[in-house]
Structure formats: structure tokens, C-alpha cells
Write a protein that holds these residues in place. Sequence first.
Motif, PDB file in Angstrom:
ATOM      1  N   GLY A 100      17.737  -7.026  -2.234  1.00 45.65           N
ATOM      2  CA  GLY A 100      19.051  -6.803  -2.841  1.00 45.65           C
ATOM      3  C   GLY A 100      19.002  -5.952  -4.075  1.00 45.65           C
ATOM      4  O   GLY A 100      20.033  -5.726  -4.715  1.00 45.65           O
ATOM      5  N   ALA A 101      17.801  -5.458  -4.469  1.00 48.15           N
ATOM      6  CA  ALA A 101      17.688  -4.668  -5.700  1.00 48.15           C
ATOM      7  C   ALA A 101      18.224  -3.258  -5.488  1.00 48.15           C
ATOM      8  O   ALA A 101      17.964  -2.635  -4.459  1.00 48.15           O
ATOM      9  N   PRO A 102      18.924  -2.712  -6.456  1.00 45.21           N
ATOM     10  CA  PRO A 102      19.489  -1.362  -6.293  1.00 45.21           C
ATOM     11  C   PRO A 102      18.442  -0.259  -6.412  1.00 45.21           C
ATOM     12  O   PRO A 102      18.683   0.870  -5.987  1.00 45.21           O
ATOM     13  N   ASN A 103      17.269  -0.566  -7.008  1.00 45.90           N
ATOM     14  CA  ASN A 103      16.299   0.496  -7.270  1.00 45.90           C
ATOM     15  C   ASN A 103      15.160   0.554  -6.259  1.00 45.90           C
ATOM     16  O   ASN A 103      14.186   1.277  -6.457  1.00 45.90           O
ATOM     17  N   VAL A 104      15.242  -0.217  -5.164  1.00 46.64           N
ATOM     18  CA  VAL A 104      14.151  -0.192  -4.184  1.00 46.64           C
ATOM     19  C   VAL A 104      14.139   1.158  -3.473  1.00 46.64           C
ATOM     20  O   VAL A 104      15.186   1.719  -3.124  1.00 46.64           O
ATOM     21  N   ALA A 105      12.916   1.705  -3.257  1.00 45.86           N
ATOM     22  CA  ALA A 105      12.782   3.017  -2.593  1.00 45.86           C
ATOM     23  C   ALA A 105      11.422   3.094  -1.911  1.00 45.86           C
ATOM     24  O   ALA A 105      10.467   2.408  -2.310  1.00 45.86           O
ATOM     25  N   ALA A 106      11.328   3.900  -0.886  1.00 46.62           N
ATOM     26  CA  ALA A 106      10.064   4.072  -0.164  1.00 46.62           C
ATOM     27  C   ALA A 106       9.026   4.674  -1.100  1.00 46.62           C
ATOM     28  O   ALA A 106       9.325   5.501  -1.959  1.00 46.62           O
ATOM     29  N   GLY A 107       7.792   4.247  -0.907  1.00 48.28           N
ATOM     30  CA  GLY A 107       6.675   4.760  -1.698  1.00 48.28           C
ATOM     31  C   GLY A 107       6.389   3.972  -2.964  1.00 48.28           C
ATOM     32  O   GLY A 107       5.395   4.229  -3.648  1.00 48.28           O
ATOM     33  N   GLN A 108       7.236   2.991  -3.309  1.00 48.99           N
ATOM     34  CA  GLN A 108       7.024   2.214  -4.530  1.00 48.99           C
ATOM     35  C   GLN A 108       5.927   1.161  -4.323  1.00 48.99           C
ATOM     36  O   GLN A 108       5.795   0.579  -3.245  1.00 48.99           O
ATOM     37  N   LYS A 109       5.149   0.932  -5.380  1.00 49.59           N
ATOM     38  CA  LYS A 109       4.227  -0.208  -5.407  1.00 49.59           C
ATOM     39  C   LYS A 109       4.968  -1.363  -6.075  1.00 49.59           C
ATOM     40  O   LYS A 109       5.494  -1.218  -7.204  1.00 49.59           O
ATOM     41  N   VAL A 110       4.991  -2.510  -5.382  1.00 43.92           N
ATOM     42  CA  VAL A 110       5.831  -3.632  -5.817  1.00 43.92           C
ATOM     43  C   VAL A 110       5.059  -4.939  -5.709  1.00 43.92           C
ATOM     44  O   VAL A 110       4.005  -5.013  -5.068  1.00 43.92           O
ATOM     45  N   VAL A 111       5.627  -5.974  -6.346  1.00 44.90           N
ATOM     46  CA  VAL A 111       5.081  -7.340  -6.239  1.00 44.90           C
ATOM     47  C   VAL A 111       5.822  -8.054  -5.121  1.00 44.90           C
ATOM     48  O   VAL A 111       7.052  -8.125  -5.123  1.00 44.90           O
ATOM     49  N   VAL A 112       5.044  -8.582  -4.154  1.00 47.45           N
ATOM     50  CA  VAL A 112       5.629  -9.222  -2.972  1.00 47.45           C
ATOM     51  C   VAL A 112       5.266 -10.707  -2.952  1.00 47.45           C
ATOM     52  O   VAL A 112       4.112 -11.076  -3.187  1.00 47.45           O
ATOM     53  N   ALA A 113       6.275 -11.531  -2.676  1.00 43.60           N
ATOM     54  CA  ALA A 113       6.049 -12.963  -2.455  1.00 43.60           C
ATOM     55  C   ALA A 113       6.197 -13.213  -0.961  1.00 43.60           C
ATOM     56  O   ALA A 113       7.320 -13.306  -0.453  1.00 43.60           O
ATOM     57  N   PRO A 114       5.092 -13.272  -0.207  1.00 47.38           N
ATOM     58  CA  PRO A 114       5.184 -13.485   1.245  1.00 47.38           C
ATOM     59  C   PRO A 114       5.575 -14.923   1.567  1.00 47.38           C
ATOM     60  O   PRO A 114       5.659 -15.778   0.665  1.00 47.38           O
ATOM     61  N   VAL A 115       5.810 -15.198   2.819  1.00 51.19           N
ATOM     62  CA  VAL A 115       6.171 -16.552   3.269  1.00 51.19           C
ATOM     63  C   VAL A 115       5.072 -17.525   2.857  1.00 51.19           C
ATOM     64  O   VAL A 115       3.873 -17.269   3.072  1.00 51.19           O
ATOM     65  N   GLY A 116       5.466 -18.646   2.260  1.00 50.56           N
ATOM     66  CA  GLY A 116       4.516 -19.663   1.808  1.00 50.56           C
ATOM     67  C   GLY A 116       4.200 -19.587   0.330  1.00 50.56           C
ATOM     68  O   GLY A 116       3.737 -20.566  -0.265  1.00 50.56           O
TER      69      GLY A 116
END
Length: 822
Positions: free
Chosen positions: A83-99
Amino acid sequence: MTISYKWLSEYLPVTLESEKLSRILTSIGLEVENMQQFEEVKGGLKGLIIGEVLTTEKHPNADKLTLTTVNIGADTPLNIVCGAPNVAAGQKVVVAPVGATIYPSTGEPITMAQRKIRGSESQGMICAEDEIGMGTSHDGILVLPNDVAIGTAAAEYFQPYSDIIYEIGLTPNRMDAMSHLGVARDVCAWLSLHDKKNLPAGQENIKAKLPFKNGFKADNNSLPVSVTVENLQACPRYSGVSISNVTIAESPKWLQQKLKAIGLRPINNIVDITNFIQHETGQPLHAFDLDKIAGRKVIVKNLAEGTPFITLDEKERKLNADDLMICDEKEGMCIAGVFGGLHSGVTDTTKAIFLESACFDGITLRKTSFRHNLRTDAASRFEKGTDISATVNVLKRAAWMIKEICGGEIASEIVDVYPNPKQKNEVAVKWHYIKKLSGKNYHPDTVKDILTSLGFETIKEGIDDLRVAVPFHKPDISLPADIVEEIVRIDGLDNIEIPDTITITPSIEEHYEKEVLKEKVANYLAGQGFNEMMTNSITNAAYYSEEEQKSMVTMKNSLSAELNILRGSLFETAMEVVAHNLNHRNNNLRLFEFGKTYSTSGTGKYEEKEALCIVISGNDHENSWKQKSSAADIYTLKGAIESTVKALGLKISQTEENSHSKLDNYFEHKITAANGQTKNITIAAAGQVKKTIAEKFGIKQSVFYATLNWMELINLAKKQNTPVSELPKYPAVQRDLAMIVAKDLKWEQVQQTLQKIKLATLKEVNLFDIFESEKLGADKKSLAINFTFLDEEKTLTDKEIDGWMKKILTSLETELNAEIRK
């Protein structure tokens, strides 16, 4: 006292596991009351992974959502709805996977689960900084530099600070352990005795790694400040130095992390350094804005009574003539060792500072601290005593840190006003005394090694005794017993030897009989379902009127504003206990307490009395299959009083309802009880607590309170000879009687009338029913009474009993205008 494991370990020459260090601390008298993990980022970013956004497309069913695929180094990318307005392809991000579980800066932890969002599958979450506790911004997702490797654990990349925090229960005399260096000194002393294998070659003791540097030198002498101490008794040593061209900013990350770990809030680099030094060395410091010091003169003195002074909290306080102040040539700048002034402290615009490191008299500062209700960390350290020899070394350490962290130059030589250098205390202790007090036969070399590792110097060693010089950081050491305590501590309190046999010498205690009776009553009340409470003899003066306080003992140096007077009765503290229990939904209370009360005549004479109180509130008994619950009342309390007095072998000869007593202000329905042997001295007073009084304590249900004159009861019980007689050989005879009397007639009047008859065979009189009805007449009631007759020499005849009953009836009719019901 809060101690950081990582911080403490920096001063230890050997690495110790946190659990072992905890056991050592407790063993040497620094009891670890709590040991817990500190995490700068809650959860430590566990389970979070660095990923790369591969693709983005608009969500078909939501304008503000984006469908993304994210590579986290797994076999297949994750589909995540963002839902973030600044998400774009090629970005390095912090991900919280399932669990994975995230810990937002505000709110509860959230565990990721695979779910559909507006019809699209989402296998985790791309995180903003506030969603993982890394900050407060929620403007968009956290975007990382492009060189971060995909699949890297977020904890590995960010390396959030974590630590283990010890909460140490310090006794008031252990000012030497109110710092990380002080604790490290004790730990090293323990290691020197118990872990000699780690001793470096040629070294007798393991020593703490000190942070102090040699070669301190001023950069220039452009901002000298003159210091004058007018009250040398309150300030025996005052040191200071000027530092120019400083830049006020945030502290470096490592410094903020250390302060946060021990519960301090970072403010700015100057203030943070002074706080750091205080918790490192135990020496409080204070920084003044040098440009605000009028005339560049610091004067340590007392100001006139009533002088107004505005402190850092923007409150104006009226100074006492005994308050020690740090002043410039115009006015006061700081309450010495307690609290800074509003107009002399460091601000964002400060460019030069004068740094203070002093030793103040503990008694003087403690009085000032309590007088103005300013309980600061600095005041607590000064009042327990600080190391007078350390002011300059600590000042140099702080000046170096400020120069390195805040920039600037050391702009003066250190000024050190110390006209009367203090001599070390010397204490002599005999070898046999050490054995007697410790119960252990220490070798003299062991004793000397322990004391040397703690900083003591051997002055003289003889066949019978040892004389040592006490280090300045241990101002509490003055007696031989103190030396023995130090030896036993470092040897380990767990190592105190317990002999196989213990010889107990019988002794007759002065108050033995009183204690026996006290225990007897306590056991009796406990058996009746009462719980014993123990409350503080010091209470709040706000409970009492000014008139009441005139006869009470007030505290000169109170522990707090709420504990400032010795109680005059057990009532107020008992009501606090009742309120506490009711607030925790414990509504049915049966409580008692043995305690002391205090009073004064105002002429320097003080009186201490022992008292017993009983408190009942709520239901008399719980609901059961056999009977329903019923509320306790004044007669429940009256019965408790009578049975308690009876347990002492005594008897209440007279009770009176609604009598006048000192408790009139507290109770609505009062009862006083007396014993004939005391010439009707009141031995108990009880009543229902007035609603207005109960509401002051936050109590909404009925409370019944009784106070017993315990000392009078003890004196009576001591004189009492409890007779022992065989069971009666002849049967007792009971007769019942119902009579109509005036509605306002008290049962005590009936008892007094029957006592006048003086029938030796009348053993018991019990009221078993009260009946009221209009049929009886206006303002009338019926009492049903049971009489028990017994003659221990013979069997009673009906004729004898009839004669006695006739005498009783005549007396009741004559004295009470009673009408006998037939």
C-alpha cells in the motif's frame, strides 16, 4: 542500580558469560534482582529479509494498492500486495515473509500470514521504518542502498543494538558500586581470588581496565574561569575546566545506545557525555554555558533565605539559607549537586562550556534535595558520598570525550580548589575478630590480597592485627566490622561456612511473655480466617489535620513527600491496605495488624505504643449450598473483639454503643469495651468507618474497624491466673424468656440489670432473637433470651430455678419496664 552487561564487560580484562557474571555479582553482595534482554529495536528484526522489488502493477480492485513480486533469495519470488505510494521496481527493501513477526514503533506485534487482499494473494509485507520499530516515519516503505545483497537478514544488515541489563539491589552504604567502574572493581577482586589462572604473569591481582588517559593538556588558556569556594564544609573540593568552540548536536550512535540500554533518554552530546561519565565513574558532572557566567567567576556559596531561583523545570523555588549554590558574580546558576538553573544550562546555541566536577557534603545536599522535592541521580550519589580523589581525573576523561565528540578546544587549565586535602581513614582489625565475625579462618595473605584488590593499602601488619588505609571511593568503611564485610563479600557470601553443630545458649528475653501472647492472638485470628497485614509506620501527613499533627512526630528528612510523619494510629495505613485489596477485586476482607503508634507532647518527649487493629469488610461468609452469603456488620466486628479478648483469658465486662471517643471523627456506629479489672478503662473501640472518610481512600463499600489497647490487654493477661476445673458433674438447666421492651433499649442495659442480681448459678445469658412488629405496640420490640443455670455441687430443682427466674422477671420489669410475653 542499572548495569549494562556489554558496558561493564568493557572494563573487565576477561570475558565472562552474562549468567556467570550475574552469579558473581550476587555472590559479592551486589544482588541481581532482575536480568533482562534489552533490544534497541524490539524483536531484533528476527525473520526479516532484504529483498528486491522485481515488478509492480496496479491492483485491479484498489486504487491505492500495488501488486509486486519480490526476490528475497528464495527459489521463487513472493507475491506481495503493497500500500506504500513509493514502491517501485528495482528497489532494495525490508521484507517480512509469512511467519515473521514485526514489532511496530507503536501498537502490538503482528505475525505475517498468507492472505488475500481485495482478491489478490499476499505472501508477506514490504515494511516501512515504523512498522519494524526502526523509526516513526510512515510516509512509505524503507528503501535501502542498491549494493545490499538480496537475501541478507535484516538483523545482519542493520545490526540493531542489544544488551543484557542487570537490576542490582544496592544497600545505601554501597556508593562505590553506583557505577560500572565500581562494579568492575568488585568483579575483578572476586576474579583475583577465585580465578587466579587468568592472572597475567607477574601480576598479583586482576585489575579493571580504566578509561583514563595520561598527557592531558590544554589547547590554550583563552577562557579561564576563576573559582571561589566560600563554604568549604559543604564543598571541600571543586574542579572545573573551560571548553570552547563546541558543536551541540546528537550524540554518536554508540553513546545513545549505551544510555538507552540503562533507561536514559539521549538529549544532546554534552548532556549525554555527562550522564555517561556519571554512570561510568559514579562522579556527577555539570556543564554551564560559559557565555552565561557573568564575569567568568564561579562562586560556591549560600544565598539569603527566601532568594527566588528558577530551576531547569521552569519552576521558581524559594531558597533556604542552608542550600548550597553555584553562582556567578551576579546571581545563582545552579543548586549545587542537585539541579541546574534555567538560564545557565547548555542549549542548542551554546558554543563554549564550563565543566564542573566537585565533591559536595552529602548531608547538606540530601536536606536540600528533600526540601525542594528534587530527587535527581546526581543528588542520590552525592548524598551517599563520592570519591573526593577522583574529581580531576574524571574531569579530564569528560573533557577528552567532549573534545572528540563535540569538537572544540580545551580553553583553560584545570582549576582545582582543594585547600584541605582529605586524609585516608585508617582502620585496624584483629585477626581473631575476622574469624569470630566471619566464622571462617582466613589466611592473612588471603585477607591482604582481597583488600589490596579493592584499593586498600596495608599500613601495618602485626601478629595480632592488620591496619589498612581505606580508599576514598569507600567512604562507608570506618569500623573493623566493615573490613570483615569486604573480606566476606569478595570471598563470596555463598561460601560462608556453616558448622556441623550449632550451640544454642538458652536465654530469657525481657519481653518473652508479651511475644508469646502476641503469637497466641495472631494464631487465633488466623484460625478465624483473618489475614495479618504489615504496614509502614511512616505515613502521609495529608491524612491528618494541622491540629492532629501537633501531637504527632514529623520526619525531618523524609524519604518522600508521601512518607513524612509517624502514624498516630493504625487506622490510615489499614485503610490503604483495604483500598489496595478492593482495587484488586479482593472484596471480602478480614485483616489484623500488630503495630506501633507514635505521639509527642511537643516538649521533646516522645511516646511509642503498641496497638492491635482488626478490620472487616465485605461478606461475613461466602455463598454455599447450605447458606447464602451475608454482609458483615458492626456485630461481626464486636464478636471478633470479644473472642480475641477471650483468647487471652479475659472477659469484657461492659460494652457501650455510640459512646464518645477519639474515634468520633472516623466512625458512624461506635462500640467501646471495658474490663472490670481496669476500672472500666477502655480496652477496645470499634465502629463503621464513615462514608466520607472511606471515600478519601477510594473505598466504596462498608468497612468496620477496631483498635484494641494492646498494652493494657497484655498487662491484664499477665496478671490473669487461668483456673483449671473439672467438668461439672451435674447438668446445666436452660430457660427461655421473651419480653417486650422499648425499641431504643440496648442489650448492654439488660446485661447490666442481670449483673446486679448477682446470681452465682447464672452462668450464661444469650440473646437469640429480636422481633419487631406493629402488633407489639408503638416503639416496641421483643427480645428472646436464653438463661443457663448450673450448680457444681448438686442437681438443680424446678423450684429453685423458678425462684431465680421470678427474681429475674421482677428485676427486668422494675428496672427496664419490661413486659413478659406469655
